[in-house]
Design a protein around this motif. Structure first.
Motif: not given
Length: 199
Positions: A11, A15, A93
């Motif tokens: 995931d 992104r 992130d």
């Protein structure tokens, strides 16, 4: 290293349009960050190795800067999917991307301290960087340093006897090399070095 599940790692990469194992660097687009030389150096990796990876720059490029960087990539033979320019990346992130990258490269010509290299090391990344200003104190390994004015040569020889970037990227088993194993321990040692300037 962070304990990301395969699903979470997938995931994360989706992104940011990352589709393959990736080399990472961070820094705003300005001459001292040396991103243009890094792109050219990446283009000089063997094609088969390059095609198995992507170069991810977390650089918050403006539209004009992105056009210029992508133009440099194309002029040096890179396919459109080989260079990825990241815009704003939340802190969580960013740490996860450090953790997931195959190699973190910090090619700056000048740094007051070199926090991205320290953060990447703390996240478990394999880190190589410039042999200038404060960066050697942060990385603390001669065999992980290269001349930022000749990044392309640095892929193959950071210092006499050192492993080159090609060797690091070609390792079948991650963390099998002493440089690969450095990660968080090196970050702790750098944090504890009282003579490292902060700026």
């Amino acid at each position: 290293r962070l304990d990301l599940s395969e699903e979470a790692a997938g995931d994360l990469c989706r992104r940011y349009s990352i589709e393959r194992p990736f080399i990472m660097s961070t820094g705003i687009v300005e001459p001292r960050k040396n991103l243009e030389r890094l792109i050219v150096a990446y283009s000089k990796l063997p094609a088969d190795l390059r095609h198995r990876h992507q170069l991810f720059l977390a650089c918050q490029a403006t539209e004009a800067q992105a056009i210029k960087l992508n133009g440099i990539a194309r002029a040096n033979g890179l396919a459109d999917d080989e260079l990825i320019l990241g815009s704003f990346i939340p802190d969580d992130d960013l740490v996860a991307l450090y953790n997931q990258c195959r190699l973190f490269v910090f090619p700056s010509l000048h740094e007051g301290f070199g926090l991205p290299a320290l953060e990447a090391m703390a996240a478990g990344a394999v880190v190589i960087g410039s042999n200038t200003t404060s960066i050697p104190e942060v990385i603390s390994r001669d065999d992980a340093l290269f001349d930022p004015l000749n990044v392309a040569r640095g892929w193959n020889s950071f210092s006499p006897g050192a492993r080159g970037a090609q060797s690091l990227l070609s390792l079948e088993t991650e963390r099998a090399d002493p440089l690969v194993q450095r990660g968080p321990l090196g970050a702790e040692q750098s944090r504890g070095a009282g003579d490292v300037p902060v700026g």
